[in-house]
Design a protein around this motif. Structure first.
Motif, PDB file in Angstrom:
ATOM      1  N   MET A   1       0.845  -1.207   0.000  1.00 57.10           N
ATOM      2  CA  MET A   1       0.000   0.000   0.000  1.00 57.10           C
ATOM      3  C   MET A   1       0.875   1.250   0.000  1.00 57.10           C
ATOM      4  SD  MET A   1      -2.452   1.153   3.126  1.00 57.10           S
ATOM      5  CE  MET A   1      -2.072   2.785   3.730  1.00 57.10           C
ATOM      6  N   ASN A   2       0.455   2.213  -0.820  1.00 55.75           N
ATOM      7  CA  ASN A   2       1.194   3.477  -0.815  1.00 55.75           C
ATOM      8  C   ASN A   2       0.830   4.290   0.407  1.00 55.75           C
ATOM      9  OD1 ASN A   2       2.521   3.032  -3.170  1.00 55.75           O
ATOM     10  ND2 ASN A   2       0.941   4.003  -4.444  1.00 55.75           N
ATOM     11  N   LEU A   3       1.835   4.759   1.107  1.00 60.16           N
ATOM     12  CA  LEU A   3       1.547   5.578   2.276  1.00 60.16           C
ATOM     13  C   LEU A   3       1.324   7.019   1.815  1.00 60.16           C
ATOM     14  CD1 LEU A   3       4.214   4.164   4.740  1.00 60.16           C
ATOM     15  CD2 LEU A   3       1.756   3.744   4.743  1.00 60.16           C
ATOM     16  N   PRO A   4       0.391   7.713   2.471  1.00 58.35           N
ATOM     17  CA  PRO A   4       0.138   9.103   2.073  1.00 58.35           C
ATOM     18  C   PRO A   4       1.310   9.996   2.473  1.00 58.35           C
ATOM     19  CG  PRO A   4      -1.077   8.561   4.068  1.00 58.35           C
ATOM     20  CD  PRO A   4      -0.418   7.286   3.611  1.00 58.35           C
ATOM     21  N   ASP A   5       1.563  11.041   1.694  1.00 56.69           N
ATOM     22  CA  ASP A   5       2.616  11.999   2.078  1.00 56.69           C
ATOM     23  C   ASP A   5       2.201  12.762   3.322  1.00 56.69           C
ATOM     24  OD1 ASP A   5       4.140  11.264  -0.040  1.00 56.69           O
ATOM     25  OD2 ASP A   5       3.427  12.881  -1.351  1.00 56.69           O
ATOM     26  N   ASN A   6       0.913  13.076   3.367  1.00 56.21           N
ATOM     27  CA  ASN A   6       0.414  13.802   4.528  1.00 56.21           C
ATOM     28  C   ASN A   6      -0.481  12.901   5.358  1.00 56.21           C
ATOM     29  OD1 ASN A   6       1.632  16.317   4.004  1.00 56.21           O
ATOM     30  ND2 ASN A   6       0.101  16.706   2.415  1.00 56.21           N
ATOM     31  N   ALA A   7      -0.237  12.874   6.652  1.00 61.24           N
ATOM     32  CA  ALA A   7      -1.073  12.066   7.535  1.00 61.24           C
ATOM     33  C   ALA A   7      -2.459  12.695   7.646  1.00 61.24           C
ATOM     34  CB  ALA A   7      -0.420  11.966   8.907  1.00 61.24           C
ATOM     35  N   ILE A   8      -2.477  14.025   7.639  1.00 64.37           N
ATOM     36  CA  ILE A   8      -3.741  14.757   7.741  1.00 64.37           C
ATOM     37  C   ILE A   8      -3.694  15.922   6.766  1.00 64.37           C
ATOM     38  CG2 ILE A   8      -5.126  16.276   9.239  1.00 64.37           C
ATOM     39  CD1 ILE A   8      -4.106  14.563  11.622  1.00 64.37           C
ATOM     40  N   GLU A   9      -4.794  16.126   6.077  1.00 67.93           N
ATOM     41  CA  GLU A   9      -4.890  17.281   5.187  1.00 67.93           C
ATOM     42  C   GLU A   9      -6.246  17.943   5.341  1.00 67.93           C
ATOM     43  OE1 GLU A   9      -2.398  15.817   1.331  1.00 67.93           O
ATOM     44  OE2 GLU A   9      -4.422  16.598   0.964  1.00 67.93           O
ATOM     45  N   ALA A  10      -6.237  19.252   5.465  1.00 68.11           N
ATOM     46  CA  ALA A  10      -7.499  20.000   5.502  1.00 68.11           C
ATOM     47  C   ALA A  10      -7.409  21.072   4.426  1.00 68.11           C
ATOM     48  CB  ALA A  10      -7.703  20.639   6.865  1.00 68.11           C
ATOM     49  N   VAL A  11      -8.464  21.189   3.644  1.00 69.03           N
ATOM     50  CA  VAL A  11      -8.497  22.202   2.586  1.00 69.03           C
ATOM     51  C   VAL A  11      -9.765  23.034   2.747  1.00 69.03           C
ATOM     52  CG1 VAL A  11      -8.503  22.604   0.086  1.00 69.03           C
ATOM     53  CG2 VAL A  11      -7.221  20.663   1.032  1.00 69.03           C
ATOM     54  N   LYS A  12      -9.570  24.338   2.880  1.00 71.49           N
ATOM     55  CA  LYS A  12     -10.685  25.298   2.999  1.00 71.49           C
ATOM     56  C   LYS A  12     -11.725  24.835   4.029  1.00 71.49           C
ATOM     57  CE  LYS A  12     -10.576  27.454  -1.550  1.00 71.49           C
ATOM     58  NZ  LYS A  12      -9.797  26.629  -2.485  1.00 71.49           N
ATOM     59  N   LEU A  13     -11.223  24.378   5.144  1.00 68.85           N
ATOM     60  CA  LEU A  13     -12.111  23.820   6.168  1.00 68.85           C
ATOM     61  C   LEU A  13     -12.791  24.934   6.972  1.00 68.85           C
ATOM     62  CD1 LEU A  13     -13.152  21.406   7.868  1.00 68.85           C
ATOM     63  CD2 LEU A  13     -11.023  21.558   9.188  1.00 68.85           C
ATOM     64  N   THR A  14     -14.111  24.858   7.045  1.00 64.65           N
ATOM     65  CA  THR A  14     -14.830  25.836   7.869  1.00 64.65           C
ATOM     66  C   THR A  14     -15.731  25.117   8.868  1.00 64.65           C
ATOM     67  OG1 THR A  14     -16.873  26.064   6.576  1.00 64.65           O
ATOM     68  CG2 THR A  14     -14.994  27.396   5.858  1.00 64.65           C
ATOM     69  N   LYS A  15     -15.956  25.789   9.972  1.00 64.42           N
ATOM     70  CA  LYS A  15     -16.940  25.316  10.947  1.00 64.42           C
ATOM     71  C   LYS A  15     -17.638  26.522  11.552  1.00 64.42           C
ATOM     72  CE  LYS A  15     -19.324  22.967  13.854  1.00 64.42           C
ATOM     73  NZ  LYS A  15     -20.358  22.000  13.417  1.00 64.42           N
ATOM     74  N   THR A  16     -18.942  26.520  11.426  1.00 65.15           N
ATOM     75  CA  THR A  16     -19.750  27.578  12.044  1.00 65.15           C
ATOM     76  C   THR A  16     -20.701  26.916  13.023  1.00 65.15           C
ATOM     77  OG1 THR A  16     -19.633  28.842   9.992  1.00 65.15           O
ATOM     78  CG2 THR A  16     -21.347  29.485  11.560  1.00 65.15           C
ATOM     79  N   TYR A  17     -20.610  27.324  14.275  1.00 63.82           N
ATOM     80  CA  TYR A  17     -21.570  26.828  15.264  1.00 63.82           C
ATOM     81  C   TYR A  17     -22.792  27.732  15.213  1.00 63.82           C
ATOM     82  CZ  TYR A  17     -17.706  24.166  17.403  1.00 63.82           C
ATOM     83  OH  TYR A  17     -16.673  23.314  17.644  1.00 63.82           O
ATOM     84  N   ALA A  18     -23.975  27.117  15.155  1.00 54.69           N
ATOM     85  CA  ALA A  18     -25.198  27.915  15.128  1.00 54.69           C
ATOM     86  C   ALA A  18     -25.292  28.711  16.421  1.00 54.69           C
ATOM     87  CB  ALA A  18     -26.398  26.998  14.977  1.00 54.69           C
ATOM     88  N   GLY A  19     -25.741  29.940  16.319  1.00 54.37           N
ATOM     89  CA  GLY A  19     -25.961  30.722  17.536  1.00 54.37           C
ATOM     90  C   GLY A  19     -27.303  30.318  18.126  1.00 54.37           C
ATOM     91  N   GLY A  20     -27.429  30.436  19.398  1.00 58.23           N
ATOM     92  CA  GLY A  20     -28.715  30.123  20.013  1.00 58.23           C
ATOM     93  C   GLY A  20     -29.134  31.267  20.914  1.00 58.23           C
ATOM     94  N   HIS A  21     -30.405  31.345  21.239  1.00 58.04           N
ATOM     95  CA  HIS A  21     -30.909  32.357  22.178  1.00 58.04           C
ATOM     96  C   HIS A  21     -30.450  33.764  21.814  1.00 58.04           C
ATOM     97  CE1 HIS A  21     -32.300  29.082  24.608  1.00 58.04           C
ATOM     98  NE2 HIS A  21     -31.085  28.559  24.588  1.00 58.04           N
ATOM     99  N   GLY A  22     -30.633  34.117  20.550  1.00 61.97           N
ATOM    100  CA  GLY A  22     -30.317  35.476  20.131  1.00 61.97           C
ATOM    101  C   GLY A  22     -28.841  35.764  19.954  1.00 61.97           C
ATOM    102  N   THR A  23     -27.958  34.748  20.121  1.00 67.47           N
ATOM    103  CA  THR A  23     -26.527  35.016  19.904  1.00 67.47           C
ATOM    104  C   THR A  23     -26.176  34.715  18.443  1.00 67.47           C
ATOM    105  OG1 THR A  23     -25.964  32.776  20.608  1.00 67.47           O
ATOM    106  CG2 THR A  23     -25.808  34.493  22.272  1.00 67.47           C
ATOM    107  N   ALA A  24     -25.152  35.407  17.968  1.00 68.22           N
ATOM    108  CA  ALA A  24     -24.748  35.268  16.565  1.00 68.22           C
ATOM    109  C   ALA A  24     -24.057  33.920  16.354  1.00 68.22           C
ATOM    110  CB  ALA A  24     -23.797  36.401  16.218  1.00 68.22           C
ATOM    111  N   PRO A  25     -24.119  33.389  15.118  1.00 67.62           N
ATOM    112  CA  PRO A  25     -23.362  32.158  14.826  1.00 67.62           C
ATOM    113  C   PRO A  25     -21.881  32.403  15.064  1.00 67.62           C
ATOM    114  CG  PRO A  25     -24.764  32.784  12.971  1.00 67.62           C
ATOM    115  CD  PRO A  25     -24.832  33.905  13.949  1.00 67.62           C
ATOM    116  N   MET A  26     -21.188  31.314  15.460  1.00 70.27           N
ATOM    117  CA  MET A  26     -19.760  31.443  15.785  1.00 70.27           C
ATOM    118  C   MET A  26     -18.935  30.803  14.669  1.00 70.27           C
ATOM    119  SD  MET A  26     -17.478  32.288  17.949  1.00 70.27           S
ATOM    120  CE  MET A  26     -15.840  32.147  17.303  1.00 70.27           C
ATOM    121  N   HIS A  27     -18.130  31.606  14.005  1.00 66.41           N
ATOM    122  CA  HIS A  27     -17.276  31.074  12.935  1.00 66.41           C
ATOM    123  C   HIS A  27     -15.974  30.586  13.561  1.00 66.41           C
ATOM    124  CE1 HIS A  27     -19.973  32.656   9.879  1.00 66.41           C
ATOM    125  NE2 HIS A  27     -20.069  33.737  10.634  1.00 66.41           N
TER     126      HIS A  27
END
Ligand code: ADP
Length: 319
Positions: A1-27
């Motif tokens: 098996m070919n081993l990957p050059d990178n163990a972990i790769e993230a590309v353009k990764l985003t996470k937004t937590y929904a805001g609750g109780h009138g608070t804004a979403p958290m980027h």
């Protein structure tokens, strides 16, 4: 098996937590690109709230990303979530010990959860590697804090993953235990295990890591080989108390200047490029009179500031 050059790769990764109780979403992650080379000890640094845990939780399959692409050991977490998860062991920040099990049982249960067949289990070897052999049959509640933490590391390794993630592994850990943990982690790395660790101690990353990424406010603000990064951080500041208050920080190229809230003027310089004498001469030549002066080492906050300094201000809705 070919081993990957990178163990972990993230590309353009985003996470937004929904805001609750009138608070804004958290980027929490604002489009990060990160590549963690196979075989490295990679340090992810950043102040609280930077997004480190969010990133790790996405890798571990505990948090769903909002967008972007992530691969773990060459396995896309959207298409092969189980295989991606099987490639990593995670040592969580909090000690969550199962109080009713002995260390041996605890490792067996964990191996069962990962579907490791009996003959392939490495329970005794792991207990020995983490100095827990003579506590193998003790109740977990009889273990010291340090032993419990070592047990967490052993649990993360039961399925022999090629990537080990440690989330703030030494927060509140004494010096001796820290050393033992590092010895074990470095040993694993020598055997080929890729290590990703988060920390907010620059020292810790300095000592262990080959590569360091710095996160702040959901972005990666630097990602470089350690030596290169430390050279960039090799700054000092001369802090002057002006005779008469300054309205704004004067430009004193090539130095960076900042007027502090109390009216002090901080002038940063790279130790490789200049000395205190030159900084003072530049300030005097600019007509700045001062009644007091001192020099300072930068702390991590200054480092973050200097790395993010000059970056375009963020639009309000992206904060
Ligand atoms: P770090 O691990 O670097 O301290 P985190 O990933 O924990 O950072 O947090 C990044 C940001 O996301 C913080 O502002 C935090 O308050 C927010 N956050 C983290 N988890 C949640 C959640 N479950 N819901 C809402 N906001 C969250």
């Amino acid at each position: 098996m070919n081993l990957p050059d990178n163990a972990i790769e993230a590309v353009k990764l985003t996470k937004t937590y929904a805001g609750g109780h009138g608070t804004a979403p958290m980027h929490a992650l604002k489009g990060i690109d990160l590549a963690i080379p196979r075989g490295s000890i990679f340090g992810l640094l950043g102040p609280n709230g930077a997004g480190k845990s969010t990133f790790i939780n996405i890798l571990a399959g505990l948090t769903k990303k909002t967008s972007g692409k992530v691969t773990v050991w060459g396995r896309d977490i959207d298409h092969r979530p189980r295989d991606a998860r099987a490639a990593i062991g995670v040592v969580p920040q909090e000690i969550a010990a199962d109080v009713f099990f002995t260390p041996r049982e605890s490792l067996d249960v964990q191996a069962g959860m990962y579907g490791v067949p009996g003959p392939e289990r490495r329970t005794d070897a792991l207990l020995a590697a983490l100095g827990l052999s003579d506590k193998a049959n003790a109740y977990v509640r009889q273990l010291s804090g340090g032993m419990k933490r070592r047990l967490m590391v052993a649990k993360a390794m039961v399925h022999n993953p090629p990537v080990l993630i440690l989330d703030e592994p030494t927060a509140g850990v004494d010096v001796e235990l820290r050393r033992q943990l590092w010895d074990y982690v470095v040993g694993l790395n020598r055997q080929g295990v890729t290590i990703l660790l988060t920390t907010h101690y620059l020292e810790e990353a300095e000592e262990l890591c080959d590569l360091i990424a710095i996160m702040n406010h959901g972005r990666v603000v630097a990602c470089e080989p350690k030596d290169q990064l430390l050279r960039r951080l090799d700054t000092r500041a001369v802090v002057l108390t002006p005779e008469t208050p300054l309205a704004a920080a004067p430009a004193l190229p090539p130095f960076e200047t900042r007027l502090r809230p109390g009216g002090e003027l901080a002038i940063s310089f790279k130790t490789a490029e200049a000395g205190v004498e030159e900084v003072l001469a530049t300030a005097r030549a600019a007509g700045i009179h001062f009644k007091d002066l001192r020099t300072e080492e930068p702390d991590l906050e200054d480092v973050f500031l200097s790395l993010t300094y000059g970056a375009a201000p963020e639009p309000a809705e992206a904060r």
